[in-house]
Write a protein that holds these residues in place. Sequence first.
Motif, short mmCIF file in Angstrom:
data_model
loop_
_atom_site.label_atom_id
_atom_site.label_comp_id
_atom_site.label_asym_id
_atom_site.label_seq_id
_atom_site.Cartn_x
_atom_site.Cartn_y
_atom_site.Cartn_z
N HIS A 61 -9.19 2.85 -3.69
CA HIS A 61 -8.47 1.59 -4.33
C HIS A 61 -8.43 0.24 -3.18
CE1 HIS A 61 -6.60 4.38 -7.79
NE2 HIS A 61 -7.58 4.86 -7.24
N LEU A 62 -8.71 -0.49 -3.58
CA LEU A 62 -8.31 -1.66 -2.69
C LEU A 62 -7.35 -2.64 -3.21
CD1 LEU A 62 -12.05 -2.88 -2.37
CD2 LEU A 62 -10.87 -1.68 -0.67
N ILE A 63 -6.34 -2.70 -2.24
CA ILE A 63 -5.08 -3.41 -2.72
C ILE A 63 -5.13 -4.67 -2.10
CG2 ILE A 63 -2.50 -3.33 -2.65
CD1 ILE A 63 -3.88 -0.89 -3.68
N GLY A 84 0.77 -1.19 -0.03
CA GLY A 84 -0.10 -0.24 0.01
C GLY A 84 1.08 1.30 -0.13
N ALA A 85 1.93 1.25 0.67
CA ALA A 85 2.81 2.24 0.85
C ALA A 85 3.36 2.66 -0.63
CB ALA A 85 3.94 2.00 1.95
N ILE A 86 4.02 1.57 -1.42
CA ILE A 86 4.62 2.01 -2.31
C ILE A 86 3.65 2.36 -3.61
CG2 ILE A 86 5.82 0.73 -4.29
CD1 ILE A 86 7.49 -0.47 -2.11
N TYR A 87 2.48 1.42 -3.46
CA TYR A 87 1.24 1.80 -4.49
C TYR A 87 0.78 3.24 -4.21
CZ TYR A 87 -2.90 1.34 -7.10
OH TYR A 87 -4.14 1.64 -7.93
N GLY A 88 0.49 3.76 -3.29
CA GLY A 88 -0.21 4.86 -2.85
C GLY A 88 0.88 6.14 -3.26
N LYS A 94 -0.68 6.19 -21.42
CA LYS A 94 -1.98 6.66 -21.34
C LYS A 94 -2.49 5.56 -20.23
CE LYS A 94 -2.94 8.62 -25.61
NZ LYS A 94 -3.86 8.25 -26.88
N ASN A 95 -2.24 4.26 -20.51
CA ASN A 95 -2.73 3.09 -19.84
C ASN A 95 -2.37 3.06 -18.35
OD1 ASN A 95 -4.62 1.89 -21.69
ND2 ASN A 95 -3.06 1.03 -22.68
N SER A 96 -1.08 3.51 -18.24
CA SER A 96 -0.47 3.44 -16.91
C SER A 96 -0.50 4.41 -16.20
CB SER A 96 1.17 2.99 -17.16
OG SER A 96 1.78 2.84 -15.82
N ILE A 97 -0.29 5.77 -16.61
CA ILE A 97 -0.18 6.95 -15.74
C ILE A 97 -1.64 7.50 -15.66
CG2 ILE A 97 0.41 9.13 -15.59
CD1 ILE A 97 3.13 8.30 -17.40
N ILE A 98 -2.28 7.60 -16.69
CA ILE A 98 -3.72 8.33 -16.48
C ILE A 98 -4.55 7.30 -15.92
CG2 ILE A 98 -5.54 9.03 -17.99
CD1 ILE A 98 -3.52 10.07 -20.13
N LYS A 99 -4.55 5.83 -16.36
CA LYS A 99 -5.29 4.98 -15.71
C LYS A 99 -4.91 4.36 -14.48
CE LYS A 99 -7.78 3.43 -19.95
NZ LYS A 99 -7.76 2.37 -20.92
N LEU A 100 -3.67 4.99 -13.92
CA LEU A 100 -3.13 4.64 -12.72
C LEU A 100 -2.98 3.23 -12.43
CD1 LEU A 100 -5.38 7.10 -10.17
CD2 LEU A 100 -3.25 7.55 -11.56
N GLN A 101 -2.11 2.45 -13.58
CA GLN A 101 -1.94 1.24 -13.33
C GLN A 101 -0.26 1.00 -13.52
OE1 GLN A 101 -5.13 -1.70 -14.88
NE2 GLN A 101 -4.75 0.08 -16.72
N PRO A 102 0.42 1.27 -12.53
CA PRO A 102 1.88 1.19 -12.58
C PRO A 102 2.48 0.00 -13.03
CG PRO A 102 1.21 1.13 -10.39
CD PRO A 102 -0.22 1.57 -11.21
N HIS A 103 1.79 -1.22 -12.93
CA HIS A 103 2.32 -2.42 -13.47
C HIS A 103 2.54 -2.44 -14.99
CE1 HIS A 103 -1.88 -3.28 -14.06
NE2 HIS A 103 -1.40 -4.31 -14.79
N ASN A 136 10.48 -1.61 -4.85
CA ASN A 136 9.59 -0.83 -5.88
C ASN A 136 9.09 -1.54 -6.86
OD1 ASN A 136 8.99 1.99 -4.85
ND2 ASN A 136 11.26 1.92 -4.75
N PHE A 137 10.00 -2.33 -7.69
CA PHE A 137 9.84 -3.11 -8.58
C PHE A 137 9.01 -4.29 -8.34
CE2 PHE A 137 10.50 -5.64 -12.44
CZ PHE A 137 10.36 -4.93 -13.48
N PHE A 138 9.24 -4.97 -7.45
CA PHE A 138 8.54 -5.99 -7.01
C PHE A 138 7.12 -5.90 -6.85
CE2 PHE A 138 6.41 -9.06 -3.97
CZ PHE A 138 6.63 -10.19 -4.69
N TYR A 139 7.00 -4.76 -6.20
CA TYR A 139 5.42 -4.47 -5.93
C TYR A 139 4.77 -3.79 -7.33
CZ TYR A 139 5.56 -5.55 -0.89
OH TYR A 139 5.54 -6.00 0.35
N LEU A 140 5.45 -2.78 -7.88
CA LEU A 140 4.76 -2.29 -8.92
C LEU A 140 4.71 -2.85 -10.17
CD1 LEU A 140 6.53 1.13 -8.40
CD2 LEU A 140 3.96 0.45 -7.64
#
Length: 527
Positions: free
Chosen positions: A344-346, A137-141, A461-470, A383-387
Amino acid sequence: MKDSLKKLIIESLKDDLEVSELLDLVEVQQSTTKHIKADYFSNIAMKLAKKLNKDPIDIADKIVAKLQSSEGLICEVAQPGYINFLIEESQKNHIIIDILDSEDLLTICKTKKPKKINVEFISANPTGPLHVGHGRGAIYGNIIAKFLQIQGHNVVKEYYVNDFGNQIKKLLESIFLCINDNQYKSDDLYQGDYIKTIATDVEKKFGKNFNKDTKKIKKYVLEKIMRLIQIPLKGLNIVFDNWFYETSLFENNLVINIINKLNESNQTVESEGAIMLKADEPRVLIKSNGEYTYFATDLAYHVQKMKNFDTVINIWGADHHGYTPRIKAGLKILGYDVKNLDIHLIQFANLYRRGKKISMSTRKGDFVELETLRKEIGNDAMNFFYLTKNKDQHLDFDLDVAVKENKNNPVYYIQYAHARIEKILNKIDGLNNYKFNPNALNHQNEKDIISQLNNFNEICKNSIIKLQPHIMANYLHKLAQDFHSYYANVKFLTEKIDYNKIYLVKAVQKVLKCGLDLLNIKAPKEM
RNA sequence: GCGCACGUAGCUCAGUUGGAUAGAGCACGAGCCUUCUAAGCUUGGGGUCGGGGGUUCGAAUCCUCCCGUGCGCGCCA
């Protein structure tokens, strides 16, 4: 690229009255199937076929006939009705110059309507240090807040400190007992080693028989705990703009105001001495002993946020999902538009050590501190592992593997690509005297890389705008892979250097750097 | 029991609004350093996408039922 193809198709269909209302069905996608020789394709003919009751091949043929005149573009029709697009190499290769000339690769993500956004995350109870269960949650948030900032929003990162209520009382009780009874054991109280450390300090300052209820003690202990909480955050470069203390809600009468408003709304009922709100179902606001519930204060807290921000984002562990309808129902009754509240539920990340699941209980003192993990595997790998994983996916984290893979982690693969390019560029004087030739790069590896580079905007667009870091994390890995393959096949620093190749790898490096920065991972110049 | 998720290779996970013959890492097998860093490359095996049914020209993706896993169902926070 995709958008311009889409426009072309729409243009070709516009005159046809029959389909003019169906133009929003038009879509263009990147072709990923290896055996098909196409850069992009559209399925519009198949979609229209159904609506118009016509043969999709005929529709596709018609569209293609109109498109044929476009420069640098080859269109083909394929069964059962695909329209395939092949773009001329020189046109695709131009992306290299676009990237190198760009001052900011992420401008495509900029919003036209900047908002004030509050992102609240972690918010672990101040009853102990952060443990590995808080890591995701820390890294995602933190990254979500960053993505929103990149979009141009005005973001406040907030940590809600639950410094009111039972848990704090129990914490103080635990410390008291720790000082006065070394053998104390209770499932109901906190028993980690950190309790002993704090107890020693408390005893030094306040003696053995202090009054647990004084504000002084509470403040002292809370400060100690908050300092513990901040250790891994500092290590991870997570900086909060605001620490919101639950007690401040009472100091400002915010809770009582909310209760009054709810009472006025006629949505409260009294039952067995308690006041309940008709939320998703009856929920207690004031207990029969007169105390407020967590729900009551949390509503007041959310009202504060809803008042002061355009959008309110909560990053919660998935275990809180059952709480969502309640808080939304409450805010609705109070007249707020819950569309502006985004939760956002993690999913949980399970931690294993020697094949055994590690329990994560602050109370029992049975946990691995987040700081311990961070030190063991490092910020970048963590960071990489979680993201790299979708937040909706439950995931398993094997500590032994994580540590073992420290030297062999996927994140190093990406960083290594960056460092390798740096080494090449270091040995080149610069590119000022050489003009890029967009027709020069025809090697299969080069085509693969260029195709990836052309993809970058879409990924953003898919990652930053839609908030999907992975999505970004996985893209970087793919790009690095294409580069490493290229590197193994091609020699750059030959007697007669092909500067077009240098242009290419320089663009790759710029994208890698941009992506790694995005994910809070270092882009080293050498490894 | 009810609710919210999830189930893809031995393991950990991707798979972009439904698209053409299913992807990566790790692990395992076989090769590649006299040459810009081998933290790398090439190559092989490994899959009834949990199972059945349905919608569709087309399903890992949507609907439904079943099985399995996680979480939640307090006058706890």
